[in-house]
Write a protein that holds these residues in place. Structure first.
Motif, PDB file in Angstrom:
ATOM      1  N   GLU A  36      71.722 -84.498  15.770  1.00  0.00           N
ATOM      2  CA  GLU A  36      70.349 -84.251  15.354  1.00  0.00           C
ATOM      3  C   GLU A  36      70.251 -83.299  14.187  1.00  0.00           C
ATOM      4  N   ASN A  37      71.337 -82.558  13.866  1.00  0.00           N
ATOM      5  CA  ASN A  37      71.318 -81.624  12.750  1.00  0.00           C
ATOM      6  C   ASN A  37      71.907 -82.228  11.490  1.00  0.00           C
ATOM      7  N   GLY A  38      72.321 -83.484  11.555  1.00  0.00           N
ATOM      8  CA  GLY A  38      72.882 -84.113  10.387  1.00  0.00           C
ATOM      9  C   GLY A  38      74.388 -83.976  10.292  1.00  0.00           C
ATOM     10  N   ALA A  39      74.996 -83.144  11.147  1.00  0.00           N
ATOM     11  CA  ALA A  39      76.445 -83.022  11.142  1.00  0.00           C
ATOM     12  C   ALA A  39      77.052 -84.207  11.863  1.00  0.00           C
ATOM     13  N   ALA A  40      78.314 -84.496  11.537  1.00  0.00           N
ATOM     14  CA  ALA A  40      78.937 -85.674  12.140  1.00  0.00           C
ATOM     15  C   ALA A  40      79.665 -85.306  13.420  1.00  0.00           C
ATOM     16  N   GLU A  41      79.567 -86.178  14.399  1.00  0.00           N
ATOM     17  CA  GLU A  41      80.340 -85.969  15.624  1.00  0.00           C
ATOM     18  C   GLU A  41      81.051 -87.268  15.949  1.00  0.00           C
ATOM     19  N   THR A  42      82.193 -87.174  16.585  1.00  0.00           N
ATOM     20  CA  THR A  42      82.990 -88.360  16.880  1.00  0.00           C
ATOM     21  C   THR A  42      82.493 -89.043  18.138  1.00  0.00           C
ATOM     22  N   VAL A  43      82.298 -90.350  18.031  1.00  0.00           N
ATOM     23  CA  VAL A  43      81.890 -91.131  19.201  1.00  0.00           C
ATOM     24  C   VAL A  43      83.107 -91.382  20.062  1.00  0.00           C
ATOM     25  N   GLU A  44      83.001 -91.117  21.329  1.00  0.00           N
ATOM     26  CA  GLU A  44      84.067 -91.442  22.259  1.00  0.00           C
ATOM     27  C   GLU A  44      83.670 -92.736  22.967  1.00  0.00           C
ATOM     28  N   PRO A  45      84.329 -93.831  22.633  1.00  0.00           N
ATOM     29  CA  PRO A  45      83.932 -95.107  23.226  1.00  0.00           C
ATOM     30  C   PRO A  45      83.877 -95.008  24.741  1.00  0.00           C
ATOM     31  N   GLY A  46      82.754 -95.411  25.273  1.00  0.00           N
ATOM     32  CA  GLY A  46      82.589 -95.360  26.712  1.00  0.00           C
ATOM     33  C   GLY A  46      82.067 -94.025  27.185  1.00  0.00           C
ATOM     34  N   GLN A  56      74.199 -95.477  15.344  1.00  0.00           N
ATOM     35  CA  GLN A  56      73.987 -94.919  14.020  1.00  0.00           C
ATOM     36  C   GLN A  56      75.294 -94.909  13.263  1.00  0.00           C
ATOM     37  N   GLU A  57      75.187 -94.984  11.933  1.00  0.00           N
ATOM     38  CA  GLU A  57      76.385 -94.969  11.129  1.00  0.00           C
ATOM     39  C   GLU A  57      76.770 -93.545  10.814  1.00  0.00           C
ATOM     40  N   GLY A  58      78.080 -93.351  10.506  1.00  0.00           N
ATOM     41  CA  GLY A  58      78.605 -92.015  10.273  1.00  0.00           C
ATOM     42  C   GLY A  58      78.191 -91.442   8.943  1.00  0.00           C
ATOM     43  N   ALA A  59      78.359 -90.123   8.854  1.00  0.00           N
ATOM     44  CA  ALA A  59      78.125 -89.443   7.591  1.00  0.00           C
ATOM     45  C   ALA A  59      79.191 -89.875   6.611  1.00  0.00           C
ATOM     46  N   GLY A  60      78.855 -89.822   5.309  1.00  0.00           N
ATOM     47  CA  GLY A  60      79.839 -90.165   4.294  1.00  0.00           C
ATOM     48  C   GLY A  60      81.042 -89.261   4.410  1.00  0.00           C
ATOM     49  N   THR A  61      82.220 -89.857   4.342  1.00  0.00           N
ATOM     50  CA  THR A  61      83.416 -89.053   4.536  1.00  0.00           C
ATOM     51  C   THR A  61      83.809 -88.286   3.302  1.00  0.00           C
ATOM     52  N   GLY A  62      83.549 -88.797   2.120  1.00  0.00           N
ATOM     53  CA  GLY A  62      83.885 -88.044   0.919  1.00  0.00           C
ATOM     54  C   GLY A  62      85.387 -87.973   0.721  1.00  0.00           C
ATOM     55  N   ALA A 305      86.282 -81.360   4.580  1.00  0.00           N
ATOM     56  CA  ALA A 305      85.031 -81.843   5.160  1.00  0.00           C
ATOM     57  C   ALA A 305      85.182 -83.281   5.639  1.00  0.00           C
ATOM     58  N   ALA A 306      85.868 -84.100   4.836  1.00  0.00           N
ATOM     59  CA  ALA A 306      86.069 -85.499   5.202  1.00  0.00           C
ATOM     60  C   ALA A 306      86.846 -85.621   6.501  1.00  0.00           C
ATOM     61  N   GLY A 307      87.756 -84.675   6.739  1.00  0.00           N
ATOM     62  CA  GLY A 307      88.519 -84.690   7.979  1.00  0.00           C
ATOM     63  C   GLY A 307      87.644 -84.519   9.200  1.00  0.00           C
ATOM     64  N   TYR A 308      86.463 -83.934   9.004  1.00  0.00           N
ATOM     65  CA  TYR A 308      85.500 -83.768  10.096  1.00  0.00           C
ATOM     66  C   TYR A 308      84.418 -84.852  10.045  1.00  0.00           C
ATOM     67  N   GLY A 309      84.591 -85.825   9.130  1.00  0.00           N
ATOM     68  CA  GLY A 309      83.591 -86.872   8.983  1.00  0.00           C
ATOM     69  C   GLY A 309      82.321 -86.373   8.333  1.00  0.00           C
ATOM     70  N   MET A 310      82.444 -85.370   7.447  1.00  0.00           N
ATOM     71  CA  MET A 310      81.278 -84.752   6.834  1.00  0.00           C
ATOM     72  C   MET A 310      81.388 -84.792   5.315  1.00  0.00           C
TER      73      MET A 310
END
Length: 415
Positions: A36-46, A56-62, A305-310
Motif C-alpha cells: 500500500e506504500n508503493g514499495a515492492a514485496e515478494t509474493v509467496e505463491p500460495g 498487481q504487477e511489480g514495481a519496475g526493477t531498474g 534497489a532492483a535486488g529488492y524489486g524497487m
C-alpha cells in the motif's frame, strides 16, 4: 539521523564496489507486487500475500543501464558500444595534476588505536555449530529453514505471482497454503520436487479452488539443531582433515584470518580518514570527475534497489528522501569521494607509486577467470579500464598508509 547514517553506509559500500559492479549480476526476484506504500514485496505463491495482491504487477526493477534516467542525472560525455558512458580526460585522475587541488598533510606515522583480533573458544564453537546446521545429511524436516526457487503452473501455464528465487521458508511456519511446505519434507539439498496443491476456496478468484503444481528446488537447508561433530563427519568433508581437534583448529584459523583481514581494513580506513582530515584542498575537484562518480553511485544504488524489486526512487524513499534530496546527497558523497581519490593520487605522486602495465594486465587476466566476459578487451571495455587503474593505485596507497601507521596492540597471530 538513524536513516541518514544507514544511508551513508549503503552509499559508501556502493562507491567502493563501483569498479567491480559489472563483474556481478543482479537477479530478478520475480513475483513482485506493490504494497500500500508503493514499495515492492515478494509474493509467496500460495501465501496470504499472494491472495491479497489481486494480481498487481511489480514495481519496475531498474538496472544500471537506466539508472541515469531514474535518477534524473545529467552528465556530459558520450556513450560507447558497451552502453557505458565515456568521459573525457578531465574525469580521471590521469588527466589532472593532483597537487594543483590538494596540499598534503603528514600521512606517515599516523597513530591508530585499534584492538587486535581475538577468537575465543566459545566463538569458535558457536561457529562450528552454525556450520553443522547447514545442509545436514538428510532430507527436509519440520523446523528446518530452506532456501528455495519455485515456479507455479496452472494447467501447465505459469501464473502471475507464482515464481520466485532464493526465498527463505521455515517448514511448519504456515506461510504457504496447506500442502506446499509438507510437499518439501524429505527433499534434500539440490533436489527438485513437484508439489501439487489446491488453493483455498476463499483465495482470490483467479486461483480460488484451482489445482496447481509448484516445481521447487531446494538450494540449501538450515537445521535447528547441529549435526554431531565426529571424526567420520570431518573425514567426510574431504578437506584433508581426519579428527575433530584438527577441524576445531581449522575453524579457528579461518575465523582468525577473517578477523585479521577486518582488523587490517579498519586500520587502513582509520589512517585514510586521518590523512584526509590533515589535507587542505585548494580548489574544487573537476566537475566531470564528480559527475562520473555520481553516475557510478547512482548505477550501483539502482542495482541494489532492483535486488529488492524497487526503483531507485522507491529505494531512497526508505531513507526519507525525494529525488531532489537524494540527488543532493549523491553529489555530496561524490565530491567527498573524489577529493579522497585526489589525495591518494597526490600521495602516489609524492611516493613514486604507479600501476605498471604488467600489473594491470595480470589483474585483468585474474578478473577474467571469474567473469562472464570472453576476452580481456571485452572486460576492460565494460569495466572502464582507466577507472580500474585508479582503483588499483588507491590500493597501493592504502597499503603504504597501513605500513606506516602506528597501531596500538599487536597483530601477531594468537597461539
Amino acid at each position: 539521523m538513524g536513516n541518514k547514517r544507514r544511508l551513508r553506509k549503503v552509499m559508501t559500500a556502493a562507491s567502493l564496489a563501483a569498479v567491480l559492479v559489472l563483474l556481478g549480476a543482479c537477479g530478478d526476484a520475480g513475483g513482485d507486487v506493490k504494497d500500500e506504500n508503493g514499495a515492492a514485496e515478494t509474493v509467496e505463491p500460495g501465501s496470504d500475500a499472494a491472495a491479497d495482491s489481486g494480481g498487481q504487477e511489480g514495481a519496475g526493477t531498474g538496472t544500471a543501464g537506466n539508472a541515469g534516467t531514474d535518477a534524473g542525472a545529467q552528465t556530459e560525455g558520450t556513450v560507447g558500444e558497451s552502453g557505458r558512458r565515456e568521459y573525457g580526460a578531465g574525469a580521471y585522475l590521469s588527466g589532472i595534476q593532483a597537487s594543483d587541488y590538494v596540499k598534503l598533510g603528514e600521512y606517515k606515522g599516523i597513530e591508530v588505536a585499534q584492538t587486535p583480533p581475538e577468537i575465543t573458544d566459545e566463538y569458535r564453537d558457536s561457529y562450528i555449530d552454525y556450520l553443522l546446521c547447514i545442509d545436514p545429511d538428510r532430507g527436509v524436516i519440520e523446523g528446518d529453514t530452506v532456501n528455495i526457487d519455485y515456479a507455479g503452473t496452472l494447467d501447465g501455464v505459469p501464473f502471475e505471482g507464482g515464481t520466485a528465487s532464493g526465498q527463505e521458508l521455515q517448514i511448519g511456519s504456515g506461510r504457504f497454503v496447506p500442502g506446499f511446505e509438507e510437499g518439501l519434507v524429505g527433499a534434500k539439498t539440490g533436489e527438485t520436487v513437484e508439489v501439487p496443491l489446491t488453493f483455498p476456496e476463499d483465495y482470490h478468484e483467479e486461483l480460488a479452488g484451482k489445482d496447481v503444481v509448484f516445481t521447487v528446488t531446494i538450494n540449501s537447508i538450515m537445521a535447528q539443531e547441529p549435526q554431531e561433530l565426529t571424526d567420520d563427519y570431518v573425514k567426510g568433508l574431504d578437506i584433508g582433515l581426519s579428527t575433530v581437534e584438527e577441524y576445531r583448529q581449522y575453524a579457528y584459523d579461518a575465523l582468525y584470518e577473517d578477523a585479521l583481514e577486518t582488523f587490517e581494513t579498519q586500520v587502513e580506513d582509520a589512517a585514510l580518514g586521518i590523512a584526509f582530515e590533515r589535507c587542505e584542498f585548494t580548489k574544487e575537484p573537476p566537475e566531470e570527475m564528480v559527475e562520473r562518480h555520481m553516475e557510478i553511485l547512482t548505477a550501483n544504488l539502482s542495482m541494489q534497489a532492483a535486488g529488492y524489486g524497487m526503483t531507485l526512487s522507491q529505494f531512497m524513499e526508505m531513507y526519507g528522501m525525494d529525488e531532489a534530496a537524494y540527488q543532493e546527497e549523491f553529489r555530496s558523497q561524490a565530491v567527498e569521494y573524489v577529493r579522497q581519490q585526489i589525495m591518494l593520487q597526490a600521495i602516489a605522486d609524492a611516493e613514486g607509486l604507479r600501476v605498471s602495465e604488467e600489473e594491470y594486465r595480470e589483474e585483468l587476466e585474474e578478473l577474467l577467470e571469474g567473469s562472464a566476459f570472453g576476452t580481456v578487451a571485452e572486460l576492460e571495455e565494460a569495466l572502464d579500464g582507466e577507472g580500474y587503474r585508479e582503483y588499483m593505485l588507491s590500493r597501493k596507497v592504502l597499503g603504504l598508509l597501513r605500513e606506516n601507521a602506528v597501531v596500538s596492540g599487536s597483530t601477531e597471530e594468537q597461539p
